[in-house]
Design an enzyme around this catalytic site. Structure first.
Site, PDB file in Angstrom:
ATOM      1  N   CYS A  30      -2.944  -1.873  -9.920  1.00 52.00           N
ATOM      2  CA  CYS A  30      -2.804  -0.692  -9.200  1.00 52.00           C
ATOM      3  C   CYS A  30      -4.062  -0.376 -10.149  1.00 52.00           C
ATOM      4  O   CYS A  30      -3.749   0.654 -11.240  1.00 52.00           O
ATOM      5  CB  CYS A  30      -2.081   0.249  -9.356  1.00 52.00           C
ATOM      6  SG  CYS A  30      -1.641   2.174  -8.383  1.00 52.00           S
ATOM      7  N   MET A  62       0.838  -1.193   0.340  1.00 50.67           N
ATOM      8  CA  MET A  62       0.282   0.019   0.128  1.00 50.67           C
ATOM      9  C   MET A  62       0.750   1.439  -0.067  1.00 50.67           C
ATOM     10  O   MET A  62       1.433   1.273   0.512  1.00 50.67           O
ATOM     11  CB  MET A  62      -0.548   0.061   0.977  1.00 50.67           C
ATOM     12  CG  MET A  62      -2.258  -1.260   1.425  1.00 50.67           C
ATOM     13  SD  MET A  62      -2.618  -0.737   2.714  1.00 50.67           S
ATOM     14  CE  MET A  62      -1.765  -1.611   3.796  1.00 50.67           C
ATOM     15  N   GLY A 109      -8.561  -8.113  -0.601  1.00 52.92           N
ATOM     16  CA  GLY A 109     -10.769  -7.268  -1.144  1.00 52.92           C
ATOM     17  C   GLY A 109     -11.357  -7.831   0.290  1.00 52.92           C
ATOM     18  O   GLY A 109     -11.812  -8.732  -0.326  1.00 52.92           O
ATOM     19  N   ASP A 110     -11.521  -6.532   0.711  1.00 50.47           N
ATOM     20  CA  ASP A 110     -13.150  -6.715   1.841  1.00 50.47           C
ATOM     21  C   ASP A 110     -12.228  -7.939   3.130  1.00 50.47           C
ATOM     22  O   ASP A 110     -13.795  -8.094   3.469  1.00 50.47           O
ATOM     23  CB  ASP A 110     -14.026  -7.688   0.704  1.00 50.47           C
ATOM     24  CG  ASP A 110     -14.311  -6.074   0.371  1.00 50.47           C
ATOM     25  OD1 ASP A 110     -14.246  -5.002   0.363  1.00 50.47           O
ATOM     26  OD2 ASP A 110     -15.940  -6.157  -0.854  1.00 50.47           O
ATOM     27  N   GLY A 121      -5.015  -5.431   3.107  1.00 51.72           N
ATOM     28  CA  GLY A 121      -4.400  -4.462   3.058  1.00 51.72           C
ATOM     29  C   GLY A 121      -5.734  -3.331   4.153  1.00 51.72           C
ATOM     30  O   GLY A 121      -5.052  -3.252   5.070  1.00 51.72           O
ATOM     31  N   ARG A 122      -6.488  -2.802   3.665  1.00 55.12           N
ATOM     32  CA  ARG A 122      -6.555  -1.877   3.683  1.00 55.12           C
ATOM     33  C   ARG A 122      -7.226  -2.053   5.953  1.00 55.12           C
ATOM     34  O   ARG A 122      -7.006  -1.327   6.638  1.00 55.12           O
ATOM     35  CB  ARG A 122      -8.721  -1.142   3.790  1.00 55.12           C
ATOM     36  CG  ARG A 122      -7.844  -0.338   2.484  1.00 55.12           C
ATOM     37  CD  ARG A 122      -8.923   0.580   2.187  1.00 55.12           C
ATOM     38  NE  ARG A 122     -10.121  -0.526   1.010  1.00 55.12           N
ATOM     39  CZ  ARG A 122     -10.850   0.012   0.606  1.00 55.12           C
ATOM     40  NH1 ARG A 122     -11.496   0.583   0.170  1.00 55.12           N
ATOM     41  NH2 ARG A 122     -11.325  -1.317  -0.287  1.00 55.12           N
ATOM     42  N   HIS A 162      -6.787  -9.542  -6.792  1.00 56.92           N
ATOM     43  CA  HIS A 162      -8.730  -8.425  -5.968  1.00 56.92           C
ATOM     44  C   HIS A 162      -9.480  -8.642  -7.049  1.00 56.92           C
ATOM     45  O   HIS A 162      -9.311  -8.191  -8.128  1.00 56.92           O
ATOM     46  CB  HIS A 162      -7.758  -6.868  -5.839  1.00 56.92           C
ATOM     47  CG  HIS A 162      -8.589  -5.799  -5.155  1.00 56.92           C
ATOM     48  ND1 HIS A 162      -8.603  -5.386  -4.315  1.00 56.92           N
ATOM     49  CD2 HIS A 162      -9.581  -5.780  -5.057  1.00 56.92           C
ATOM     50  CE1 HIS A 162      -9.031  -4.407  -3.797  1.00 56.92           C
ATOM     51  NE2 HIS A 162     -10.258  -4.475  -4.832  1.00 56.92           N
TER      52      HIS A 162
END
EC number: 1.3.1.-
Length: 330
Positions: A102, A19, A205-206, A228-229, A171
């Site tokens: 990306c 990231m 993802g999620d 990631g997030r 992703h």
């Protein structure tokens, strides 16, 4: 046992996603301590590296305590990417990862990142030449496709495997979706279930709760999760997931004292690595999550995210511990 090349990662490994302005050495160190099985650098521009751009070169800094660590690079020019391989090897990473996912405009407009999904033949050719250039395991991170009408991820993954990549992380969104809507893991499972696939297939993802990690493992049958997030300001996420895997129960909430200590270390390591100005600035994005849930916290958060000097941020940490020391997270 899941392996990337000869690197053994255990059963259903958890990977820290690359990231920008997040997965730097200080944050990677914290995530590694909390159970991340593989960590990836911020993505590194091939054009920046061959021009010796300071920011790109700095991203090659890796440390023994991080291993196994992957350096992720992006670009669409064959010669630049091959030169980048030669430069990156000098940092002695364990893995070289290619960013084909990306979605940001400044990357995509140059045909790099997810932009290359418009030209799968170039994607395959570029990957093949990069694999030939190095003895390190080469991996790929990508998306389902450019848009909903061009999802060919089963074919893409097979072609990339056939030219020598050692794993693929996908992703569950298209480039057109950016980060909106829900990630769709079914096409990733289709890649995994392709009888011709024999390399690890990681979902991305999620994955924002331990339950979602279990779902990815048990319902979709993937080999691991790239996260990631959910880790921003929460390096404990890896430990929380592994505890849930082992016990079926949630780990006790992280105490305020632990959060303050992590935030302190994070800021100090960032200053040691980047210097005062950048260290203070680039750690700001984590504070909201470090202290998420504390009521009437705005005053203290503002001090943390608007102060330009580390002494003021450290003082804010002290104030938080003094005022909210008895707060119980849920």
């Amino acid at each position: 046992m899941v392996k990337i090349g000869d690197i053994e990662l255990g059963e259903f490994p958890l990977l820290l996603a690359p990231m920008e302005d997040v997965s730097d050495p200080p944050f990677r160190a914290l995530c590694k301590e909390q159970g991340a099985d593989v960590v990836y650098t911020e993505f590194v521009s091939s054009e920046g590296l061959i021009r010796n751009a300071a920011k790109s070169v700095m991203k090659l800094d890796i440390y023994e305590k991080e291993r196994p660590v992957g350096i992720q690079i992006f670009g669409a020019n064959m010669e630049s990417m091959l030169q980048t391989i030669d430069i990156v090897e000098k940092s002695k990473p364990d893995i070289i990862d290619i960013n084909f996912g990306c979605p940001v405009k400044k990357v995509v407009s140059k045909g790099a990142g997810a932009g290359i999904l418009k030209d799968v033949c170039l994607m395959e050719k570029l990957t093949a030449e990069m694999v030939k250039r190095t003895n390190l395991p080469v991996t790929v991170k990508t998306r389902l496709g450019w848009d909903h009408d061009s999802i060919k991820i089963v074919e893409v993954a097979e072609r990339l495997q056939d030219v020598g990549i050692k794993s693929i992380a996908i992703h569950g969104r298209t480039r057109a979706q950016m980060y909106k809507g829900n990630a769709d893991w079914k096409p990733i499972a289709d890649v995994k279930n392709n009888p011709r696939m024999h390399i690890p297939v990681f979902g991305n993802g999620d994955v924002n709760t331990p339950e979602m990690a279990v779902k990815m493992r048990d319902e979709y049958g993937l080999d691991g999760a790239m996260i990631g997030r959910a880790t921003i300001g929460n390096p404990w996420f890896f430990k929380q997931v592994k505890h849930f895997f082992k016990t079926g129960e949630h780990l006790a909430p992280i105490s305020l004292a632990e959060r303050v200590e992590a935030a302190r270390r994070h800021l100090q390591m960032s200053i040691d690595w980047k210097g005062e100005k950048l260290g203070v600035f680039e750690t700001r994005r984590h504070y909201t999550n470090y202290f998420k849930g504390i009521p009437n916290f705005k005053e203290y958060r503002m001090k943390m995210v608007t102060s330009d000097e580390s002494k003021d941020v450290f003082a804010a940490f002290d104030e938080v511990l003094e005022k909210f020391g008895d707060y119980q997270f849920v």
